[in-house]
Design an enzyme around this catalytic site. Structure first.
Site, PDB file in Angstrom:
ATOM      1  N   GLN A 125      47.350  35.444  37.168  1.00  0.00           N
ATOM      2  CA  GLN A 125      46.065  36.049  36.806  1.00  0.00           C
ATOM      3  C   GLN A 125      45.029  35.760  37.902  1.00  0.00           C
ATOM      4  OE1 GLN A 125      47.636  34.097  33.924  1.00  0.00           O
ATOM      5  NE2 GLN A 125      48.733  36.009  33.686  1.00  0.00           N
ATOM      6  N   LYS A 178      49.024  38.314  45.014  1.00  0.00           N
ATOM      7  CA  LYS A 178      49.427  36.927  45.282  1.00  0.00           C
ATOM      8  C   LYS A 178      50.913  36.809  45.594  1.00  0.00           C
ATOM      9  CE  LYS A 178      47.704  35.706  41.255  1.00  0.00           C
ATOM     10  NZ  LYS A 178      46.963  36.925  40.917  1.00  0.00           N
ATOM     11  N   GLY A 197      52.395  39.287  36.528  1.00  0.00           N
ATOM     12  CA  GLY A 197      53.300  40.225  37.174  1.00  0.00           C
ATOM     13  C   GLY A 197      53.159  40.156  38.678  1.00  0.00           C
ATOM     14  N   HIS A 198      54.184  39.686  39.362  1.00  0.00           N
ATOM     15  CA  HIS A 198      54.160  39.584  40.821  1.00  0.00           C
ATOM     16  C   HIS A 198      55.207  40.529  41.402  1.00  0.00           C
ATOM     17  CE1 HIS A 198      52.441  35.235  40.428  1.00  0.00           C
ATOM     18  NE2 HIS A 198      51.555  36.170  40.209  1.00  0.00           N
ATOM     19  N   ASP A 205      45.749  40.498  39.823  1.00  0.00           N
ATOM     20  CA  ASP A 205      46.352  41.636  40.532  1.00  0.00           C
ATOM     21  C   ASP A 205      45.911  41.724  41.993  1.00  0.00           C
ATOM     22  OD1 ASP A 205      47.511  42.605  38.020  1.00  0.00           O
ATOM     23  OD2 ASP A 205      45.463  43.182  37.514  1.00  0.00           O
TER      24      ASP A 205
END
Length: 435
Positions: free
Chosen positions: A226, A17, A41-42, A14
């Site tokens: 991650q 990125k 999750g991006h 988180d």
């Protein structure tokens, strides 16, 4: 000559990125995912649009960029299809640019059932905090050499035989050990065969495609998911994810030689966060209004992109970052969310730990050792001015510049980029990774 850059998170994930990958794609012709699954999750902000991606590489929001899903990714094809359809409904053309490795292990319904049943069976203090999306059980099948992989979809009879054998085994575990319901064979098979017809045109020898791209002089960006402290080998085990999140996995997880990885950019928040269980030495109170941890949580919008869970927040941990720098071979750092610290009277940096009667300067290996670490904190003055959207080093408050300089000094790696907001142009560039 082509140059390849690997982007990895250096904390517990988180770190922001997605924005940086999107920003760097201006200098790349291809973006590669090489590990994890749709537990990543991006979030990207482009103008007035926000995109939330799980499997599709972040480069997809830029026209003409090739996007690759490497063999190191475990693939929930049904989720991928919905993600593609959502992007295309928003006007982004995906399928002509997305290439999927035939070596990706496939996440199927029984993997999700196993993941959730196992977590439900654990007592509260041993729960990992898994997303329940079947990631771990799929990697287990891969290592046990029973995984169904994307290339199996091209041979329906073989796929059906392997699936039946796998379900006999996993349904036994589900019903007899975990006390859960069995998964229906016909339903899983029918869904897999329907999904197969959608993605077959996207399947490509990704390793060969990347080799040819570099041979043609194209720059590639390898996008980690991650964070390194969640790495299955080097993280706070067992409170980790099920894949290798370190930069070296970019080679194994996409089929390129390690000599083709030229620069490693470590993405690092100006403070620390963590989702789920596991030790967190510099953790702060995030529930009490007015305290620093509450500001980090609220101002930083620290809620998981995938799960929506509150992220735990804490002071910047230089000892943890030093470990991450070592295991990733970090070339340069990108500091994100500096603006979240605006307005705090003072800041603290964890410079090391007391562990029993010893002082240690590196995050230990394994959760048991880390849980015994007491942070050694150094205090620095905060700043009242805003850093949000600042685009030059000189425009930062003096105290913010001093804070960044101290991070560089403690970690012995240059800060090449500072992100001051979610938009592409809210970025301070000191040295370009593709230069």
């Amino acid at each position: 000559m082509a140059k390849n850059v690997v982007v990895v998170g250096t904390q517990w994930g988180d770190e922001g990125k997605g924005k940086i990958v999107d920003w760097l794609t201006d200098h790349a012709q291809g973006v590669v995912r090489f590990q994890g699954g749709h537990n990543a999750g991006h979030t990207l902000v482009v103008g007035d649009k926000e995109y939330k991606l799980n499997l599709v590489p972040s480069g997809i929001v830029r026209e003409g960029i090739a996007c690759y899903i490497g063999n190191g990714v475990v693939l929930d094809i049904h989720h991928l299809i919905s993600e593609i359809q959502g992007l295309e409904a928003g006007g982004i053309e995906v399928r002509s640019r997305l290439k999927i490795s035939p070596g990706c292990p496939i996440i199927l319904g029984y993997h999700t059932a196993l993941d959730r049943a196992r977590e439900a069976k654990k007592c509260a203090d041993t729960k990992i905090g898994t997303t329940g999306k079947g990631i771990g059980p799929t990697y287990e099948d891969k290592v046990a050499r029973r995984a169904l992989r994307v290339y199996d979809l091209f041979y329906p009879e073989r796929f059906a035989e392997k699936l039946k054998e796998n379900l006999d085994y996993h349904n036994f575990v589900l019903t007899q050990y975990l006390g859960a319901d069995p998964v229906d064979y016909e339903a899983v098979l029918a869904q897999a065969m329907a999904d197969a017809e959608y993605i077959k045109p996207l399947v490509t020898d990704v390793s060969a495609a990347l080799y040819e791209a570099n041979k043609a002089g194209q720059n590639l960006l390898f996008e980690g998911a991650q964070g390194a402290l969640l790495d299955i080998d080097h993280g706070t085990y067992p409170f980790v994810t099920s894949s290798n999140c370190v930069a070296g996995q970019a080679a194994a997880g996409s089929g390129v030689g390690p000599g083709k990885l030229h620069y490693v950019l470590g993405i690092t928040k100006a403070y620390c966060t963590r989702v789920g269980g596991g030790p967190f030495p510099s953790e702060l109170d995030i529930e009490t209004p007015g305290v620093p941890g509450y500001q980090m949580s609220q101002k930083g919008r620290e809620f998981g992109t995938v799960t929506g869970r509150k992220r735990r927040c804490g002071w910047f941990d230089a000892a943890a970052l030093r470990r991450s720098i070592q295991i990733n071979g970090v070339t340069g750092l990108c500091i994100t969310k500096l603006d979240v610290l605006d307005g705090l009277d003072e800041l603290k940096i964890c410079t090391g730990y007391k562990l029993g009667d010893k002082v240690v300067e590196l995050l230990p290996m394994g959760a048991d050792e880390v849980a015994g670490c007491e942070p050694i904190l150094e205090t620095m003055p905060g700043w009242k001015e805003t850093t949000y959207g600042v685009k030059t080093q000189e425009a930062l408050p003096a105290a913010a510049r001093a804070y960044l300089a101290r991070i560089e000094e403690l970690c012995e790696v240059p800060i090449d980029i500072v992100s001051t907001g979610p938009e592409r142009d809210e970025t301070i560039l000191r040295r370009h990774p593709f230069a």
